[in-house]
Scaffold this motif. Structure first.
Motif, short mmCIF file in Angstrom:
data_model
loop_
_atom_site.label_atom_id
_atom_site.label_comp_id
_atom_site.label_asym_id
_atom_site.label_seq_id
_atom_site.Cartn_x
_atom_site.Cartn_y
_atom_site.Cartn_z
N HIS A 43 8.54 37.72 -8.91
CA HIS A 43 9.72 37.00 -8.41
C HIS A 43 10.30 37.71 -7.19
O HIS A 43 10.60 37.07 -6.16
CB HIS A 43 10.77 36.91 -9.50
N THR A 46 8.26 37.28 -4.05
CA THR A 46 8.46 35.95 -3.45
C THR A 46 9.77 35.88 -2.69
O THR A 46 9.84 35.33 -1.59
CB THR A 46 8.43 34.86 -4.54
N ASN A 116 -1.93 41.33 -3.72
CA ASN A 116 -0.60 41.74 -3.27
C ASN A 116 -0.43 43.25 -3.37
O ASN A 116 0.51 43.82 -2.81
CB ASN A 116 0.48 41.07 -4.12
N SER A 150 2.59 33.19 0.30
CA SER A 150 2.90 32.81 1.68
C SER A 150 1.65 32.28 2.38
O SER A 150 0.56 32.85 2.24
CB SER A 150 3.42 34.04 2.44
N TRP A 176 0.51 29.48 -9.22
CA TRP A 176 1.23 29.57 -7.94
C TRP A 176 0.33 30.11 -6.84
O TRP A 176 0.49 29.79 -5.67
CB TRP A 176 2.49 30.44 -8.08
N ASP A 177 -0.67 30.92 -7.22
CA ASP A 177 -1.59 31.51 -6.27
C ASP A 177 -2.64 30.49 -5.83
O ASP A 177 -2.94 30.35 -4.64
CB ASP A 177 -2.26 32.74 -6.89
#
Length: 224
Positions: A43, A46, A116, A150, A176-177
């Motif tokens: 979180h 992001t 990440n 992103s 989400w990825d």
């Protein structure tokens, strides 16, 4: 480089975070705080990418640990925080990873670790998990100054690889990825490690399986 490239998310997709649970039980009294910590970490990453805060995954990981400790009214030393974070560099690979990577390499795919995690952490993770020989390269979004999901993170990988986005597929255990990759013009594959339904608001990939070997089989089949 082979024009059919597969990017692999690392944390949870390739590496098993469950080894951290005894550590969280030791320091926080409940192993379930591990899941809470990782969710807070994602979180905050992001939030940082959306608001253009420049930081790194390790700093955010530490901040999340301190937040949990504060909420539990616990006081940990710098050494204890370091002990928890150091475990992050020594996670084992899920049991289905190496067989799947062997099959994909034999089928002619170029395999790239894509995370990440910082460059130094990613390097340590792959080395300690014995995975270096299975990947052709490793890319950290740290160099792009952003985080997944992103668009810039995926575009950074596309530019670095010199391969059209449509010829690159991201494999991840996070919807989400995969959604982020698909939104950026890449292909994707979702390995369902948690049994949670795929978010219906996200773009759904054409390949979904419950194991990495199932993912590999479908990817190889799609190449034919």
């Amino acid at each position: 480089m082979n024009h059919q490239v597969i990017l692999f998310d690392i944390n949870e997709t390739i590496l098993n975070l469950s080894i951290l649970k005894p550590t969280f039980k030791q320091y926080f009294g409940d192993e379930n705080h591990m899941d809470r910590w990782f969710s807070m970490l994602l979180h905050s990453s992001t939030v940082c990418l959306v608001t253009d805060v420049k930081t790194d995954f390790k700093s955010l990981a530490l901040a999340a640990l301190k937040s949990i400790a504060g909420r539990l009214a616990l006081t940990l030393s710098d050494e204890e925080y370091a002990n928890i974070l150091n475990t992050l560099a020594s996670l084992p690979a899920h049991s289905d990873i190496k067989p799947a990577l062997v099959k994909l390499r034999a089928a002619g795919f170029t395999l790239i670790a894509f995370s990440n995690s910082s460059s130094s952490l990613l390097s340590s993770q792959l080395t300690n998990a014995g995975l270096n020989e299975y990947f052709d390269d490793a890319i950290s979004v740290e160099s792009a100054g952003t985080f997944k999901p992103s668009n810039n993170a995926y575009q950074y990988a596309v530019n670095k690889l010199g391969v059209p986005a449509k010829d690159i597929r991201l494999v991840a255990a996070h919807d989400w990825d995969t959604h982020g990759a698909l939104s950026a013009g890449l292909k994707a594959a979702f390995v369902d490690r948690f049994g949670a339904p795929y978010n219906p608001l996200y773009i759904t990939p054409d390949i979904i399986a419950s194991t990495m070997e199932g993912i590999a089989e479908q990817i190889i089949k799609s190449k034919r």
